[in-house]
Design a protein around this motif. Structure first.
Motif, PDB file in Angstrom:
ATOM      1  N   GLU A  95       0.845  -1.197   0.000  1.00 27.30           N
ATOM      2  CA  GLU A  95       0.000   0.000   0.000  1.00 27.30           C
ATOM      3  C   GLU A  95       0.878   1.245   0.000  1.00 27.30           C
ATOM      4  O   GLU A  95       1.800   1.364   0.816  1.00 27.30           O
ATOM      5  CB  GLU A  95      -0.916   0.005   1.220  1.00 27.30           C
ATOM      6  N   ILE A  96       0.595   2.153  -0.932  1.00 31.78           N
ATOM      7  CA  ILE A  96       1.335   3.418  -1.031  1.00 31.78           C
ATOM      8  C   ILE A  96       0.324   4.561  -0.936  1.00 31.78           C
ATOM      9  O   ILE A  96      -0.599   4.653  -1.758  1.00 31.78           O
ATOM     10  CB  ILE A  96       2.119   3.514  -2.348  1.00 31.78           C
ATOM     11  N   SER A  97       0.505   5.432   0.045  1.00 31.59           N
ATOM     12  CA  SER A  97      -0.392   6.571   0.239  1.00 31.59           C
ATOM     13  C   SER A  97       0.356   7.856  -0.105  1.00 31.59           C
ATOM     14  O   SER A  97       1.457   8.089   0.405  1.00 31.59           O
ATOM     15  CB  SER A  97      -0.884   6.629   1.689  1.00 31.59           C
ATOM     16  N   ILE A  98      -0.243   8.684  -0.987  1.00 31.18           N
ATOM     17  CA  ILE A  98       0.379   9.932  -1.427  1.00 31.18           C
ATOM     18  C   ILE A  98      -0.599  11.075  -1.160  1.00 31.18           C
ATOM     19  O   ILE A  98      -1.764  11.013  -1.565  1.00 31.18           O
ATOM     20  CB  ILE A  98       0.732   9.889  -2.919  1.00 31.18           C
ATOM     21  N   THR A  99      -0.120  12.121  -0.492  1.00 32.31           N
ATOM     22  CA  THR A  99      -0.952  13.281  -0.211  1.00 32.31           C
ATOM     23  C   THR A  99      -0.186  14.564  -0.522  1.00 32.31           C
ATOM     24  O   THR A  99       1.047  14.590  -0.487  1.00 32.31           O
ATOM     25  CB  THR A  99      -1.389  13.306   1.271  1.00 32.31           C
ATOM     26  N   THR A 121       9.237  -4.105   2.606  1.00 31.05           N
ATOM     27  CA  THR A 121       9.243  -2.925   3.466  1.00 31.05           C
ATOM     28  C   THR A 121      10.551  -2.841   4.244  1.00 31.05           C
ATOM     29  O   THR A 121      11.081  -1.750   4.475  1.00 31.05           O
ATOM     30  CB  THR A 121       8.060  -2.986   4.448  1.00 31.05           C
ATOM     31  N   ARG A 145       7.633   7.813   4.773  1.00 33.20           N
ATOM     32  CA  ARG A 145       7.664   6.911   5.927  1.00 33.20           C
ATOM     33  C   ARG A 145       7.225   5.508   5.492  1.00 33.20           C
ATOM     34  O   ARG A 145       6.432   5.372   4.568  1.00 33.20           O
ATOM     35  CB  ARG A 145       6.736   7.398   7.043  1.00 33.20           C
ATOM     36  N   LYS A 146       7.741   4.522   6.190  1.00 35.77           N
ATOM     37  CA  LYS A 146       7.273   3.150   5.967  1.00 35.77           C
ATOM     38  C   LYS A 146       6.721   2.599   7.269  1.00 35.77           C
ATOM     39  O   LYS A 146       7.289   2.819   8.346  1.00 35.77           O
ATOM     40  CB  LYS A 146       8.390   2.260   5.413  1.00 35.77           C
ATOM     41  N   THR A 147       5.599   1.927   7.156  1.00 32.89           N
ATOM     42  CA  THR A 147       4.931   1.359   8.318  1.00 32.89           C
ATOM     43  C   THR A 147       4.798  -0.147   8.106  1.00 32.89           C
ATOM     44  O   THR A 147       4.246  -0.580   7.088  1.00 32.89           O
ATOM     45  CB  THR A 147       3.535   1.980   8.518  1.00 32.89           C
ATOM     46  N   GLU A 151       3.275  -0.878   4.341  1.00 35.38           N
ATOM     47  CA  GLU A 151       2.744   0.419   3.908  1.00 35.38           C
ATOM     48  C   GLU A 151       3.851   1.459   3.789  1.00 35.38           C
ATOM     49  O   GLU A 151       4.754   1.527   4.629  1.00 35.38           O
ATOM     50  CB  GLU A 151       1.681   0.923   4.895  1.00 35.38           C
ATOM     51  N   THR A 153       4.120   5.726   3.124  1.00 41.02           N
ATOM     52  CA  THR A 153       3.350   6.962   3.105  1.00 41.02           C
ATOM     53  C   THR A 153       4.222   8.103   2.612  1.00 41.02           C
ATOM     54  O   THR A 153       5.347   8.283   3.085  1.00 41.02           O
ATOM     55  CB  THR A 153       2.824   7.300   4.514  1.00 41.02           C
ATOM     56  N   ALA A 155       4.115  12.272   1.957  1.00 44.05           N
ATOM     57  CA  ALA A 155       3.433  13.552   2.165  1.00 44.05           C
ATOM     58  C   ALA A 155       4.249  14.654   1.487  1.00 44.05           C
ATOM     59  O   ALA A 155       5.416  14.860   1.831  1.00 44.05           O
ATOM     60  CB  ALA A 155       3.276  13.842   3.657  1.00 44.05           C
TER      61      ALA A 155
END
Length: 294
Positions: A95-99, A121, A145-147, A151, A153, A155
């Motif tokens: 999962e990759i989240s981009i904001t 990861t 960041r990596k979780t 995941e 993330t 920003a």
């Protein structure tokens, strides 16, 4: 020198069997070489030690060069092997989240992340990915960041666009420094439009000058850079105002005064020429009729 009589010499002599006398051992060739080496080492030991050290270093460097590629290939294979096992164990980035991105495309961010289907990861290099994303034109700052377990993330904070710049049929968005930070795809129609070579570099100066005369911005559709030396103001009515190279603020102040007193911008003219400080020249849309012909 004292002479010794022969009688005294022979007085202490005694008969000896020659076969009982010791025979000195002859030195072998190896011993002679060893003796010469010892003598040379004593006299020139520091030179010998330095030569041996240099020879050892050369041999070691040659051996390292010869095994470098096999070692590198081995580490690469080991890394790939470990990546695959980490991914199989459920640690693959899923999962990759981009904001925060508007001007920056998601594809450009994905490419900069460098994440492959088997990237784990655990092995994902956050700092390298952050550095690559930070080099994208519109990015002001970025946090990656990596979780665990799977995941990542991202920003992003982007640079602030101040104007649109149209050149060769393409409209870009530029920041206060005149740098291109993306293409205008219709989302920035409220920003001033500048046209021509070199317009982006000087756009902010002209925009700030116009901020002092808001009455001149009504109906203004573009600022055209002429020969990278001066500006023309273009209105939606087709009116073009020619500004001088120097004293732009004074020319705008004069134009604002004429607008307030005579509504000059609303008159039926196509050109207002302010390039000469002491003259305001206008070109009417329709040439005046010749009184002799009326």
């Amino acid at each position: 020198m004292q002479q010794v009589r022969s009688e005294a010499f022979f007085a202490g002599a005694r008969p000896v069997d020659p076969r009982t006398l010791p025979v000195p051992a002859r030195r072998s060739p190896l011993q002679r070489v060893n003796n010469r080496f010892n003598r040379a080492f004593v006299l020139h030991g520091w030179r010998i030690r330095r030569g041996v050290t240099i020879a050892v270093l050369l041999v070691a460097a040659t051996a390292l060069i010869q095994v470098r590629e096999p070692i590198g290939a081995g580490f690469a294979a080991l890394s790939t092997f470990a990546q695959g096992h980490f991914a199989d164990a459920g640690l693959a980035v899923g999962e990759i989240s981009i904001t925060g991105q508007t001007l920056t495309s998601e594809q450009a961010i994905f490419d900069a992340l460098g994440i492959q289907p088997d990237t784990s990861t655990l092995a994902f290099d956050v700092e390298s990915a952050r550095s690559r994303i930070a080099e994208l034109p519109a990015v002001e700052s970025v946090t990656v960041r990596k979780t665990y377990p799977a995941e990542v993330t991202v920003a992003i904070s982007e640079k602030v666009p101040v104007a649109r710049w149209r050149v060769d049929g393409v409209t870009f968005v530029v920041d206060a420094a005149g740098e291109q930070i993306g293409e205008d795809r219709g989302a920035y129609g409220d920003l001033p439009l500048v046209i021509g070579d070199g317009a982006a570099d000087d756009a902010m100066v002209m925009i700030r000058a116009l901020d002092h005369f808001p009455d001149l911005s009504k109906g203004l559709v573009a600022l055209s850079r002429i020969a990278d030396r001066r500006w023309d103001m273009i209105y939606d009515t087709g009116l073009r105002i020619q500004l001088p190279e120097q004293g732009v603020a004074q020319a705008l102040g004069k134009l604002s005064f004429y607008q307030a007193q005579y509504q000059l911008l609303d008159r039926d003219v196509t050109v207002i020429d302010l390039r000469v400080d002491s003259v305001v020249a206008v070109r009417p849309t329709t040439p005046p009729e010749d009184p002799e012909k009326s």
